[in-house]
Design a protein around this motif. Structure first.
Motif, short mmCIF file in Angstrom:
data_model
loop_
_atom_site.label_atom_id
_atom_site.label_comp_id
_atom_site.label_asym_id
_atom_site.label_seq_id
_atom_site.Cartn_x
_atom_site.Cartn_y
_atom_site.Cartn_z
N ARG A 296 7.24 9.81 -8.41
CA ARG A 296 6.51 8.98 -9.36
C ARG A 296 7.31 7.72 -9.69
O ARG A 296 8.52 7.78 -9.86
CB ARG A 296 6.28 9.79 -10.64
CG ARG A 296 5.37 9.14 -11.62
CD ARG A 296 5.38 9.94 -12.88
NE ARG A 296 4.43 11.04 -12.79
CZ ARG A 296 3.41 11.17 -13.65
NH1 ARG A 296 3.24 10.30 -14.59
NH2 ARG A 296 2.59 12.19 -13.56
N ARG A 297 6.62 6.60 -9.75
CA ARG A 297 7.29 5.35 -10.04
C ARG A 297 6.91 4.90 -11.45
O ARG A 297 5.74 4.91 -11.82
CB ARG A 297 6.86 4.27 -9.04
CG ARG A 297 7.65 3.00 -9.16
CD ARG A 297 7.17 1.94 -8.20
NE ARG A 297 5.78 1.63 -8.41
CZ ARG A 297 4.89 1.59 -7.45
NH1 ARG A 297 5.22 1.86 -6.23
NH2 ARG A 297 3.63 1.29 -7.71
N HIS B 10 0.81 -1.23 0.00
CA HIS B 10 0.00 0.00 0.00
C HIS B 10 0.84 1.27 0.00
O HIS B 10 0.38 2.32 -0.42
CB HIS B 10 -0.94 -0.01 1.20
CG HIS B 10 -0.24 0.00 2.52
ND1 HIS B 10 0.37 -1.12 3.03
CD2 HIS B 10 -0.02 0.99 3.39
CE1 HIS B 10 0.93 -0.82 4.19
NE2 HIS B 10 0.71 0.45 4.43
N LEU B 11 2.09 1.19 0.49
CA LEU B 11 2.95 2.37 0.49
C LEU B 11 3.80 2.46 -0.78
O LEU B 11 4.53 3.42 -0.97
CB LEU B 11 3.87 2.37 1.72
CG LEU B 11 3.17 2.48 3.07
CD1 LEU B 11 4.18 2.38 4.18
CD2 LEU B 11 2.41 3.79 3.18
N GLY B 12 3.70 1.48 -1.63
CA GLY B 12 4.47 1.49 -2.87
C GLY B 12 5.95 1.25 -2.64
O GLY B 12 6.78 1.60 -3.47
N ASN C 75 -5.67 -0.20 4.61
CA ASN C 75 -4.77 0.73 3.94
C ASN C 75 -5.44 1.31 2.70
O ASN C 75 -6.48 0.83 2.28
CB ASN C 75 -3.48 0.00 3.55
CG ASN C 75 -2.80 -0.60 4.74
OD1 ASN C 75 -2.62 0.06 5.76
ND2 ASN C 75 -2.45 -1.88 4.66
N ALA C 76 -4.79 2.32 2.13
CA ALA C 76 -5.34 2.95 0.94
C ALA C 76 -5.26 2.00 -0.24
O ALA C 76 -4.21 1.40 -0.50
CB ALA C 76 -4.57 4.22 0.63
N GLN D 148 2.79 11.35 1.01
CA GLN D 148 1.99 10.16 1.29
C GLN D 148 1.77 10.02 2.79
O GLN D 148 2.70 10.19 3.58
CB GLN D 148 2.73 8.94 0.76
CG GLN D 148 1.93 7.67 0.77
CD GLN D 148 2.72 6.51 0.20
OE1 GLN D 148 3.87 6.31 0.55
NE2 GLN D 148 2.10 5.76 -0.67
N SER D 149 0.54 9.70 3.15
CA SER D 149 0.21 9.52 4.56
C SER D 149 0.68 8.14 5.03
O SER D 149 0.61 7.16 4.29
CB SER D 149 -1.30 9.64 4.75
OG SER D 149 -1.66 9.14 6.00
N LEU D 150 1.15 8.07 6.28
CA LEU D 150 1.56 6.79 6.86
C LEU D 150 0.61 6.36 7.97
O LEU D 150 0.82 5.34 8.60
CB LEU D 150 2.98 6.90 7.42
CG LEU D 150 4.07 7.25 6.41
CD1 LEU D 150 5.39 7.44 7.10
CD2 LEU D 150 4.20 6.17 5.36
N PRO E 39 -3.28 4.86 5.54
CA PRO E 39 -1.86 4.72 5.19
C PRO E 39 -1.71 4.43 3.69
O PRO E 39 -2.36 3.54 3.16
CB PRO E 39 -1.40 3.53 6.02
CG PRO E 39 -2.34 3.47 7.15
CD PRO E 39 -3.66 3.95 6.63
N GLY E 40 -0.88 5.22 3.05
CA GLY E 40 -0.66 5.06 1.60
C GLY E 40 -1.30 6.13 0.75
O GLY E 40 -0.95 6.27 -0.42
N ASN F 95 -3.22 5.94 -4.11
CA ASN F 95 -2.02 5.52 -3.39
C ASN F 95 -0.76 5.54 -4.27
O ASN F 95 0.20 4.86 -3.99
CB ASN F 95 -2.21 4.16 -2.72
CG ASN F 95 -2.56 3.10 -3.70
OD1 ASN F 95 -2.70 3.38 -4.89
ND2 ASN F 95 -2.69 1.88 -3.24
N ASP G 253 4.29 9.33 -18.75
CA ASP G 253 5.65 9.01 -18.33
C ASP G 253 6.15 7.69 -18.90
O ASP G 253 7.17 7.19 -18.47
CB ASP G 253 5.77 9.04 -16.81
CG ASP G 253 4.99 7.92 -16.17
OD1 ASP G 253 4.13 7.34 -16.85
OD2 ASP G 253 5.21 7.63 -14.98
#
Lengths: 220, 140
Positions: free
Chosen positions: B135-136, A82-84, B21-22, B36-38, B100-101, B26, A127
């Motif tokens: 960004r990923r 969830h946090l990536g 979680n989110a 990002q929120s934890l 979170p997320g 996310n 992207d």
């Protein structure tokens, strides 16, 4: 392009389901599924450290050893937590070295646009590019220079020069990046309103009953 | 002015629970960097507005700030020294449910070090622990 193949050792997962997958993750491994070429899918567990290291070095293609055989597998999809931060699952697809595949290649925009010196704002709209190429030709990333971009200029997918043998799948008219003057933000009027001392009103309630004219008269 | 909906179906809502979680909002979708929120918490419209002001003040009209959360939920509160009962109280504030997320803010069009400093200022205004994310690129 980087050396494309990396040998990974994997184990076949016999117990499936979220509970067993969680145990696999706790032991420093990543659950994976292998499919493709009309064969039965197989559930594997990969060493997390080796797999993540490989990805960070730009590998997409892995030689995976399991059950006494070695298969060439391409990373098809990756699931993150969830946090990536952490990889929780990966999809691997069976490929031949001569096979053409459709993949997403990340775009890396390089340079400072000419328009930014005049107050221009660079906006990334896309992207990555979807491309079709042979498995051995998958680029780690596609570099795009944005130095020449003035205010009002943009780069579309058709403007990207791809190496020979790589075909563009993304819509050629798709906008990748543009440089423009920043618009007046929508929040500016809100600031003005706050300065004027206007109190926030409550929202309109859709289901609220509004008194009819006849009712008002009867009440009177 | 704090954020709130323009139209709602019902004025007051039950408090509910925020489990897990989110599963959406996310990832960084619009800008290049995000906050990002934890933690799980309600973020009020005023806090969101304070974050926006902090970021836009620091950026001085360079780059763009995206707000990814909106306070859809109304929270009621009884006045002080009031006896219990007599029905549900009046709406006091509007909140966004953050898990979170959740990527709450995004910034685009600026360098990473600038975005980091701007989002650090936003993080001070948030009631949750936050982390800076970029960004990923997708793999597929």
């Amino acid at each position: 392009m980087v050396a494309k193949e990396l040998v990974l050792k994997a184990e076949l997962r016999k117990k499936l389901g979220s509970k067993h997958s969680a145990k696999v993750r706790q032991s420093g491994k990543i659950p994976a599924v292998v499919y493709g070429h009309g064969q039965e899918p197989e559930m594997l567990s990969l060493d997390e450290h080796d797999f993540v290291e490989g990805l960070h070095h730009g590998h997409r293609l892995f030689d995976v050893q399991f059950e006494g055989k070695t298969e060439k597998l391409l990373v098809k999809d990756i699931q993150y937590d969830h946090l990536g931060k952490k990889i929780i699952h990966t999809d691997l697809i069976r490929v031949d070295l001569t096979e053409r595949v459709e993949v997403e290649a990340p775009l890396i925009f390089k340079g400072t646009p000419a328009g930014s010196h005049e107050g221009g704002l660079l906006e990334e709209h896309l992207d990555h590019l979807e491309i079709e190429c042979t498995v051995t030709e998958i680029p780690e990333a596609i570099d795009v220079s944005v130095k020449h971009l003035g205010i009002g200029d943009s780069i579309h997918a058709r403007d990207i020069k791809l190496p020979d043998g790589i075909k563009l799948i993304t819509d050629p008219d798709a906008l990748l990046i543009s440089c423009r003057l920043p618009a007046v933000t929508a929040a500016a009027p809100a600031e003005e309103a706050a300065e004027e001392g206007e109190e926030p009103t409550s929202p309109e309630v859709i289901t609220e009953r509004k008194p009819k004219e006849g009712e008002e008269e009867s009440e009177k | 002015m704090a954020l709130m909906p323009k139209r709602v179906k019902y004025r007051k809502s039950q408090r509910g629970k925020m489990r897990g979680n989110a599963t959406r909002t996310n990832y960084v979708a619009f800008g290049e960097f995000g906050l990002q929120s934890l933690e799980t918490k309600w973020v009020t419209g005023r806090q969101i507005e304070a974050g926006r002001v902090a970021a836009s003040h620091f950026l001085e009209r360079v780059g763009r700030v995206y707000i990814r959360i909106f306070p859809h939920k109304s929270i009621t509160k009884k006045p002080l020294e009031t006896r219990m009962g007599k029905g549900k109280a009046e709406v006091e504030q509007w909140v966004a449910c953050v898990r979170p997320g959740t990527v709450m803010f995004e910034i685009g069009g600026v360098a990473e070090n600038v975005a980091k400093r701007a989002l650090a200022r936003v993080a001070h205004k948030m009631p949750v622990k936050c982390r800076f994310v970029s960004r990923r690129h997708t793999i597929g």
